[in-house]
Scaffold this active site. Sequence first.
Site, mmCIF file in Angstrom:
data_model
loop_
_atom_site.group_PDB
_atom_site.id
_atom_site.type_symbol
_atom_site.label_atom_id
_atom_site.label_comp_id
_atom_site.label_asym_id
_atom_site.label_seq_id
_atom_site.Cartn_x
_atom_site.Cartn_y
_atom_site.Cartn_z
ATOM 1 N NE ARG A 336 -1.711 -1.393 3.743
ATOM 2 C CZ ARG A 336 -2.094 -1.338 5.023
ATOM 3 N NH1 ARG A 336 -3.364 -1.142 5.321
ATOM 4 N NH2 ARG A 336 -1.212 -1.472 5.995
ATOM 5 C CG ASP A 382 -0.639 4.757 8.744
ATOM 6 O OD1 ASP A 382 -1.657 5.018 8.088
ATOM 7 O OD2 ASP A 382 -0.617 3.936 9.675
HETATM 8 N N1 CMX Z 1 9.822 2.744 15.737
HETATM 9 C C1 CMX Z 1 10.396 2.452 16.941
HETATM 10 N N2 CMX Z 1 10.255 1.277 17.556
HETATM 11 C C2 CMX Z 1 9.547 0.338 16.935
HETATM 12 C C3 CMX Z 1 8.967 0.553 15.668
HETATM 13 C C4 CMX Z 1 9.114 1.823 15.087
HETATM 14 N N3 CMX Z 1 8.531 2.160 13.919
HETATM 15 N N4 CMX Z 1 8.325 -0.573 15.288
HETATM 16 C C5 CMX Z 1 8.483 -1.455 16.281
HETATM 17 N N5 CMX Z 1 9.204 -0.903 17.279
HETATM 18 C C6 CMX Z 1 9.540 -1.485 18.580
HETATM 19 C C7 CMX Z 1 8.257 -1.732 19.352
HETATM 20 O O1 CMX Z 1 7.772 -0.538 19.982
HETATM 21 C C8 CMX Z 1 8.690 -2.810 20.314
HETATM 22 O O2 CMX Z 1 9.416 -2.194 21.353
HETATM 23 P P1 CMX Z 1 9.258 -2.678 22.883
HETATM 24 O O3 CMX Z 1 9.571 -4.161 22.863
HETATM 25 O O4 CMX Z 1 10.251 -1.867 23.619
HETATM 26 O O5 CMX Z 1 7.834 -2.411 23.256
HETATM 27 C C9 CMX Z 1 9.656 -3.629 19.483
HETATM 28 O O6 CMX Z 1 10.118 -2.760 18.422
HETATM 29 C C10 CMX Z 1 9.063 -4.863 18.860
HETATM 30 O O7 CMX Z 1 7.959 -4.482 18.075
HETATM 31 P P2 CMX Z 1 7.506 -5.355 16.810
HETATM 32 O O8 CMX Z 1 7.218 -6.735 17.282
HETATM 33 O O9 CMX Z 1 8.476 -5.168 15.690
HETATM 34 O O10 CMX Z 1 6.192 -4.598 16.375
HETATM 35 P P3 CMX Z 1 4.741 -4.669 17.063
HETATM 36 O O11 CMX Z 1 3.987 -5.754 16.375
HETATM 37 O O12 CMX Z 1 4.818 -4.715 18.535
HETATM 38 O O13 CMX Z 1 4.141 -3.248 16.675
HETATM 39 C C11 CMX Z 1 3.602 -1.440 15.267
HETATM 40 C C12 CMX Z 1 3.769 -2.959 15.356
HETATM 41 C C13 CMX Z 1 2.999 -1.072 13.926
HETATM 42 C C14 CMX Z 1 2.635 -0.982 16.363
HETATM 43 C C15 CMX Z 1 5.002 -0.792 15.447
HETATM 44 O O14 CMX Z 1 5.831 -1.174 14.377
HETATM 45 C C16 CMX Z 1 4.945 0.712 15.535
HETATM 46 O O15 CMX Z 1 4.723 1.241 16.647
HETATM 47 N N6 CMX Z 1 5.127 1.445 14.391
HETATM 48 C C17 CMX Z 1 4.994 2.889 14.396
HETATM 49 C C18 CMX Z 1 3.521 3.287 14.432
HETATM 50 C C19 CMX Z 1 2.854 2.983 13.111
HETATM 51 O O16 CMX Z 1 3.339 3.309 12.052
HETATM 52 N N7 CMX Z 1 1.667 2.367 13.184
HETATM 53 C C20 CMX Z 1 0.823 2.135 11.996
HETATM 54 C C21 CMX Z 1 0.734 0.661 11.578
HETATM 55 C C22 CMX Z 1 -0.153 0.484 10.375
HETATM 56 C C23 CMX Z 1 -1.576 0.839 10.706
HETATM 57 O O17 CMX Z 1 -2.204 0.090 11.466
HETATM 58 O O18 CMX Z 1 -2.071 1.859 10.244
#
Ligand code: CMX
Length: 443
Positions: A336, A382
């Site tokens: 996307r 996003d």
């Molecule tokens: N920036 C910083 N840290 C990140 C990150 C990012 N973009 N993506 C993952 N991490 C961190 C997580 O916060 C987590 O840290 P902790 O263990 O300290 O809590 C760790 O890496 C492991 O995370 P993960 O297993 O890779 O990812 P999750 O499945 O837990 O989370 C998501 C997925 C999308 C919430 C996360 O990648 C994120 O917060 N991204 C930024 C926000 C974002 O863009 N969200 C939109 C997603 C799409 C949508 O739904 O619209």
Amino acid sequence: MTIIIQLKTMDHIKKRFEEKARVQVAELKKLVAEHADKKIGEVTIGSVLSGMKGTVSLLTDTSKLDPDEGIRFRGYSIPELQKLLPKAQPEGEPLPEGLFYLMLLGELPGKADVDFLSKEWSARAELPDYVYKLIDAFPVQTRPMVQFSSAILSMASDSRFMSAYLDGLGKQDHWDSTYEDVMDLIARLPRIAAYIYRRTYHDSKHIDPDNSLDWAANLAHMMGFDNYEVHRLLRLYMFLHADHEGGNVSAHTTHLVGSALSNPYYAYGAGMTGLAGPLHGFANQEVIRWMFNMIEEIGPACEDKDKIRKYVMKTLEEGKVIPGYGHAVLRKTDPRFTAQLEFGRKYLPDDPWLITMTCLYEVVPEVLGSISKIKNPWPNVDAGSGVLLLHYGIKEFDFYTVLFGVSRALGVLSQLLWDRAYGLPIERPTSQPLEWFKKQAGM
Ligand code: CMX
């Protein structure tokens, strides 16, 4: 008796849904009767405590997300649907009406089906007067997603499913009035969104709908953007954000709340409150806010990639996420995002925000990829949407999640209709206290 009377008044899409549902409900019943004991996976302590990621626990027909390949709607990828779905203009983007038809029925629509939906949604789009009054009662600076979710919930009192239920509707007929609610609700969303937009940013100077336009173009028109470019962009936007299988927060919440037989307004309204979270749909606003702050601090970003690297590191060191990057399921660049990048490269190649977005795409994955806990360093949907909206003058980025929400209705509500047709039961997983988990682990 009820079914015969209803068949006479059904539109062709509802009739086709009813025919398909008959077949699939029988298949589901057989599956449960004969194979309920078949094991399909294991649940570990890790799966529960990581948000149940990877644990199959939902039935969703509308779309399926592959970690490496991205989303497929009823088996079709985004590039395939950009070719196959009907369009308003030959070189334009697919009409979201066509995607709704595909998700609902599992078949590609013809142009007549899509035209039917555009007309049907125009005809059903009138809002009850109290919705305008409710929105107007909020202070004008109220967050757009608060106004949007409240407007949706307010219409629950007019739910056709709810009145039919109170009149003694049998379970086998739940889908019928749900269909009417779903069509009404989808039809009304552009009016609600545009009303909030004009009220919040344009002194309540509202614009009447143009019922000759399709669903997405009419939204652009009512927001005040009456040119082909913005119509094309909103068609793309509404197509790309519509569905992402069943487990994401907005889809899962809609399904969960719907499983209590809460009507579609309640269920989708609840889903929208989930979409409003910064880790989900609110990230589309956060991307732009973060990019603005970055430019303010380091100047034109692409001049020095090392400065970008340092800014990304600083954000991480402050304990914040890089919005628009990472995903709970995806492990590659989100298709996307790619579709939006391609659109940008085709129509606005010299836009400074597009150039910044492209530079970030070169730098951010490299930085996030060096942090072992982050499972996916690549951009999600996003990371690309706000830049395109900005280019065409939709600059009020705290409104962006509302646009995401309008689109998301297409997926979650077509699935809710299937939930009702299947007669899926109330969802009720089991929880345990920490002591129980420690005991299982032998701690
Ligand atoms: N920036 C910083 N840290 C990140 C990150 C990012 N973009 N993506 C993952 N991490 C961190 C997580 O916060 C987590 O840290 P902790 O263990 O300290 O809590 C760790 O890496 C492991 O995370 P993960 O297993 O890779 O990812 P999750 O499945 O837990 O989370 C998501 C997925 C999308 C919430 C996360 O990648 C994120 O917060 N991204 C930024 C926000 C974002 O863009 N969200 C939109 C997603 C799409 C949508 O739904 O619209």
